[in-house]
Design an enzyme around this catalytic site. Structure first.
Site, PDB file in Angstrom:
ATOM      1  N   ASN A   1      32.735  39.625  37.446  1.00 48.16           N
ATOM      2  CA  ASN A   1      32.903  39.038  38.779  1.00 48.16           C
ATOM      3  C   ASN A   1      32.442  39.970  39.904  1.00 48.16           C
ATOM      4  O   ASN A   1      31.950  39.505  40.924  1.00 48.16           O
ATOM      5  CB  ASN A   1      34.344  38.581  38.992  1.00 48.16           C
ATOM      6  CG  ASN A   1      35.336  39.698  38.857  1.00 48.16           C
ATOM      7  OD1 ASN A   1      35.045  40.727  38.249  1.00 48.16           O
ATOM      8  ND2 ASN A   1      36.509  39.518  39.422  1.00 48.16           N
TER       9      ASN A   1
ATOM     10  N   GLU B   1      42.655  47.419  34.327  1.00 46.71           N
ATOM     11  CA  GLU B   1      42.669  46.505  35.479  1.00 46.71           C
ATOM     12  C   GLU B   1      42.500  45.104  34.916  1.00 46.71           C
ATOM     13  O   GLU B   1      41.388  44.696  34.590  1.00 46.71           O
ATOM     14  CB  GLU B   1      41.510  46.842  36.425  1.00 46.71           C
ATOM     15  CG  GLU B   1      41.635  48.162  37.137  1.00 46.71           C
ATOM     16  CD  GLU B   1      42.768  48.183  38.143  1.00 46.71           C
ATOM     17  OE1 GLU B   1      43.343  47.122  38.441  1.00 46.71           O
ATOM     18  OE2 GLU B   1      43.092  49.283  38.635  1.00 46.71           O
TER      19      GLU B   1
ATOM     20  N   CYS C   1      40.379  38.664  40.239  1.00 44.12           N
ATOM     21  CA  CYS C   1      41.597  38.942  39.462  1.00 44.12           C
ATOM     22  C   CYS C   1      42.859  38.889  40.312  1.00 44.12           C
ATOM     23  O   CYS C   1      43.910  38.475  39.848  1.00 44.12           O
ATOM     24  CB  CYS C   1      41.465  40.326  38.844  1.00 44.12           C
ATOM     25  SG  CYS C   1      41.046  41.573  40.066  1.00 44.12           S
TER      26      CYS C   1
ATOM     27  N   GLU D   1      43.033  52.285  40.692  1.00 37.06           N
ATOM     28  CA  GLU D   1      41.687  52.603  41.148  1.00 37.06           C
ATOM     29  C   GLU D   1      41.763  52.843  42.646  1.00 37.06           C
ATOM     30  O   GLU D   1      42.749  52.488  43.312  1.00 37.06           O
ATOM     31  CB  GLU D   1      40.725  51.458  40.823  1.00 37.06           C
ATOM     32  CG  GLU D   1      40.640  51.260  39.322  1.00 37.06           C
ATOM     33  CD  GLU D   1      39.394  50.563  38.827  1.00 37.06           C
ATOM     34  OE1 GLU D   1      39.194  49.406  39.206  1.00 37.06           O
ATOM     35  OE2 GLU D   1      38.639  51.174  38.053  1.00 37.06           O
TER      36      GLU D   1
HETATM   37  P1  NDP Z   1      36.902  40.064  29.379  1.00 35.81           P
HETATM   38  O1  NDP Z   1      38.231  40.605  29.072  1.00 35.81           O
HETATM   39  O2  NDP Z   1      36.384  38.943  28.552  1.00 35.81           O
HETATM   40  O3  NDP Z   1      35.804  41.217  29.273  1.00 35.81           O
HETATM   41  C1  NDP Z   1      35.889  42.421  30.005  1.00 35.81           C
HETATM   42  C2  NDP Z   1      34.928  43.436  29.420  1.00 35.81           C
HETATM   43  O4  NDP Z   1      35.425  43.903  28.163  1.00 35.81           O
HETATM   44  C3  NDP Z   1      33.533  42.871  29.139  1.00 35.81           C
HETATM   45  O5  NDP Z   1      32.584  43.868  29.410  1.00 35.81           O
HETATM   46  C4  NDP Z   1      33.624  42.570  27.664  1.00 35.81           C
HETATM   47  O6  NDP Z   1      32.381  42.463  27.034  1.00 35.81           O
HETATM   48  C5  NDP Z   1      34.424  43.755  27.169  1.00 35.81           C
HETATM   49  N1  NDP Z   1      35.069  43.579  25.869  1.00 35.81           N
HETATM   50  C6  NDP Z   1      35.441  42.437  25.256  1.00 35.81           C
HETATM   51  N2  NDP Z   1      36.056  42.721  24.067  1.00 35.81           N
HETATM   52  C7  NDP Z   1      36.081  44.064  23.951  1.00 35.81           C
HETATM   53  C8  NDP Z   1      36.589  44.966  22.950  1.00 35.81           C
HETATM   54  N3  NDP Z   1      37.208  44.544  21.854  1.00 35.81           N
HETATM   55  N4  NDP Z   1      36.442  46.294  23.162  1.00 35.81           N
HETATM   56  C9  NDP Z   1      35.848  46.750  24.286  1.00 35.81           C
HETATM   57  N5  NDP Z   1      35.339  45.952  25.244  1.00 35.81           N
HETATM   58  C10 NDP Z   1      35.457  44.624  25.090  1.00 35.81           C
HETATM   59  O7  NDP Z   1      36.925  39.679  30.917  1.00 35.81           O
HETATM   60  P2  NDP Z   1      35.859  38.862  31.762  1.00 35.81           P
HETATM   61  O8  NDP Z   1      34.572  39.594  31.789  1.00 35.81           O
HETATM   62  O9  NDP Z   1      35.884  37.456  31.299  1.00 35.81           O
HETATM   63  O10 NDP Z   1      36.492  38.964  33.217  1.00 35.81           O
HETATM   64  C11 NDP Z   1      37.509  38.145  33.633  1.00 35.81           C
HETATM   65  C12 NDP Z   1      38.850  38.838  33.491  1.00 35.81           C
HETATM   66  O11 NDP Z   1      38.820  40.110  34.114  1.00 35.81           O
HETATM   67  C13 NDP Z   1      39.962  38.078  34.177  1.00 35.81           C
HETATM   68  O12 NDP Z   1      41.117  38.062  33.383  1.00 35.81           O
HETATM   69  C14 NDP Z   1      40.197  38.885  35.433  1.00 35.81           C
HETATM   70  O13 NDP Z   1      41.468  38.725  35.965  1.00 35.81           O
HETATM   71  C15 NDP Z   1      39.937  40.263  34.966  1.00 35.81           C
HETATM   72  N6  NDP Z   1      39.603  41.130  36.098  1.00 35.81           N
HETATM   73  C16 NDP Z   1      40.501  42.079  36.498  1.00 35.81           C
HETATM   74  C17 NDP Z   1      40.257  42.857  37.612  1.00 35.81           C
HETATM   75  C18 NDP Z   1      41.204  43.921  38.044  1.00 35.81           C
HETATM   76  O14 NDP Z   1      40.771  44.829  38.750  1.00 35.81           O
HETATM   77  N7  NDP Z   1      42.479  43.881  37.718  1.00 35.81           N
HETATM   78  C19 NDP Z   1      39.043  42.644  38.416  1.00 35.81           C
HETATM   79  C20 NDP Z   1      38.149  41.678  37.872  1.00 35.81           C
HETATM   80  C21 NDP Z   1      38.445  40.934  36.770  1.00 35.81           C
HETATM   81  P3  NDP Z   1      31.524  41.085  27.122  1.00 35.81           P
HETATM   82  O15 NDP Z   1      32.190  40.180  28.080  1.00 35.81           O
HETATM   83  O16 NDP Z   1      30.208  41.531  27.575  1.00 35.81           O
HETATM   84  O17 NDP Z   1      31.549  40.496  25.756  1.00 35.81           O
END
Ligand code: NDP
Length: 482
Positions: A154, A251, A285, A456
């Site tokens: 995002n 996060e 998020c 952060e």
């Molecule tokens: P995901 O949890 O699907 O993915 C986050 C990242 O983790 C991606 O780069 C993903 O790879 C990677 N990933 C997935 N599985 C693994 C694993 N087993 N080991 C290591 N890395 C892994 O989140 P989204 O990308 O769908 O983002 C949306 C989510 O993020 C929402 O829940 C949102 O609330 C949260 N978010 C939180 C924020 C915060 O600061 N608190 C800010 C922004 C978003 P890939 O997707 O490339 O497969």
């Protein structure tokens, strides 16, 4: 319409060089049209290992520089970002589909602010001297070594900067894996940091999905993992990091409450609810997706919200007039539509919005919802606001806290003491009074409960990218019992 292109020099950035990935093909699509804008390749397991090994090898010399020299490089990178903001915002819009109106002011500028902030902090990072009579002790604040950064889609460039800036200024090296949905911004950051004078190996980018992220987390050189993502991914990454007793920053997601008391300024509270639910098409998020309205203000609030939401401009994200863009991909759009259909089926009243068409889901408002409905419990990560009604303060505090999440919370009231009392009682890491979703770099950002741990931004972030060494200094002789 000509097809926009955003092909980078190569897919990965390792040890100061762009290198092509040796893993599976990764097509990057513009969310507005679904058309490919770049063809990348994921990193192979061997390339992830190489990136971590090169980072490990480069880190000691980086940590040995005077902090002010490290800070200077980050400050230079921030200046380059601000100079090229227009070009970078366009790339961010192509990568994420977010309106150019947003990416010009929110994404890279926030990343630049993080680089500037931590650049300024560099020279202030010291340990303590502890007097112990004639003996004394001191602490050294030392880097952790190689930090893995893993981002969500995002805010891809902001996330990369928010993680890299405190890590690098403390003398760590970083290997960053962006979301496979939005791989382009992190590569730009690598290029800009190199141009600013960052030594080779200190900031590396690998591409790929969850398996590449998992390989990075498990790499023996990695001392810390900072993840921005969902709670299920956070659980997996935290567990994997525990194997090596690695430090973590998590996060994660949220379902945050935005509480509007009868005495609130109606217009400002409505503006905050719009920012808290529909900015970035709701893909934020910290969004305040549970909007608790006190009975006296509820109807006026919903009427005004519906009226203002009708003015939304959905369309081409590169058009400066557009203020509501597409959803990141069809799978995510389908998930959001399912949640909307679930809300209707559960009996909530659809005030405005709905399923939309294609990549677009309009700002959607549900009223007359109850706390047990899925639309009031689960993170939707789309433009869906659920309004709930409350009578008094203690009731709304209990209901606001009845969730596993704890990322953020907001309160709108003109009653000064109530504002602080309610905020103190809310279980959330990042809170706002008469504001919402502002995240200046000066203020710590992060969650409690399932929404994560660590912070952060602000000086607090430094603690999560450093460790203390305690040194006892004997000034006299040493006595032993025998
Ligand atoms: P995901 O949890 O699907 O993915 C986050 C990242 O983790 C991606 O780069 C993903 O790879 C990677 N990933 C997935 N599985 C693994 C694993 N087993 N080991 C290591 N890395 C892994 O989140 P989204 O990308 O769908 O983002 C949306 C989510 O993020 C929402 O829940 C949102 O609330 C949260 N978010 C939180 C924020 C915060 O600061 N608190 C800010 C922004 C978003 P890939 O997707 O490339 O497969």
């Amino acid at each position: 319409m000509s097809r926009p292109q955003a092909q980078p020099a190569a897919s990965l950035f390792i040890d100061g060089q762009f290198v092509e990935g040796e893993g599976a093909a990764l097509t990057v699509r513009y969310p507005f049209t679904g058309q490919p804008i770049a063809e990348l390749r994921e990193a192979s397991p061997a390339q992830v290992a190489t990136a971590c090994a090169r980072a490990r090898a480069a880190q000691p010399a980086w940590a040995a520089l005077a902090p002010v020299e490290r800070g200077r490089i980050l400050a230079r990178a921030a200046a380059i970002i601000l100079e090229r903001n227009e070009e970078l915002a366009r790339l961010e819009t192509l990568d994420t589909g977010k309106p150019i109106q947003e990416t010009l002011v929110a994404d890279w500028p926030s990343g630049a602010a993080a680089l500037e902030y931590f650049a300024g902090l560099a020279a202030t990072l010291t340990g303590h001297m502890i007097p112990l009579g004639t003996d004394w002790a001191y602490t050294r604040r030392e880097p952790l070594g190689v930090c893995a950064g893993i981002g969500a889609w995002n805010y891809p460039s902001q996330i990369a900067c928010w993680k890299a800036a405190p890590a690098l200024v403390m003398g760590n090296a970083m290997v960053f894996k962006p979301s496979e949905e939005t791989p382009l911004g992190a590569l730009k950051l690598a290029e800009i940091l190199a141009e600013a004078g960052l030594p080779a190996g200190i900031f590396n980018v690998v591409q790929g999905g969850g398996q590449v992220g998992a390989a990075l987390v498990a790499d023996p050189h990695v001392a810390k993992v900072s993840l921005t993502g969902s709670v299920p991914t956070g659980r997996r990454v935290y567990a994997a990091a525990a194997e090596g007793m690695r430090h973590v920053t998590m996060e994660l997601g949220g379902k945050s409450p935005l509480i509007v008391f009868d005495d609130a300024n109606l217009e400002h509270a409505v503006s905050a609810a719009i920012l808290a639910n529909f900015y970035s098409s709701g893909q934020i998020c910290s969004n305040g997706t549970r909007v608790f309205l006190q009975t006296g203000i509820r109807d006026a609030f919903l009427d005004r919200l519906a009226e203002r939401v009708r003015r939304v401009q959905m369309g081409d994200p590169l058009d400066p007039a557009t203020n509501h863009g597409p959803i990141i991909n069809p799978t995510q759009a389908a998930r959001i539509r399912e949640a909307i259909a679930g809300g209707i089926a559960a009996g909530a009243r659809l005030v405005c919005g709905g399923a939309g068409e294609g990549a677009f889901i309009p700002p959607t408002v549900f009223a007359d919802a109850s706390d047990d409905m899925a639309i009031a419990r689960d993170e939707i990560f789309g433009p869906v606001l659920t309004a709930l009604t409350f009578h008094d303060e203690s009731e709304v505090i209990t209901r606001a806290n009845s969730t596993g999440f704890g990322l953020a919370a907001g309160v709108f009231t003109r009653d000064l003491t109530r504002a602080h009392r309610v905020i103190a009682a809310l279980e959330a890491g990042t809170c706002w009074i008469n504001a919402y979703n502002l995240t200046p770099v000066e203020m710590p950002f992060g969650g409690v409960k399932l929404s994560g741990l660590g912070r952060e931004n602000s000086a607090a972030a430094i603690e999560h990218y450093s460790q203390l060494k305690s040194v006892y200094v004997g000034m006299g002789g040493v006595d032993a019992p025998y």
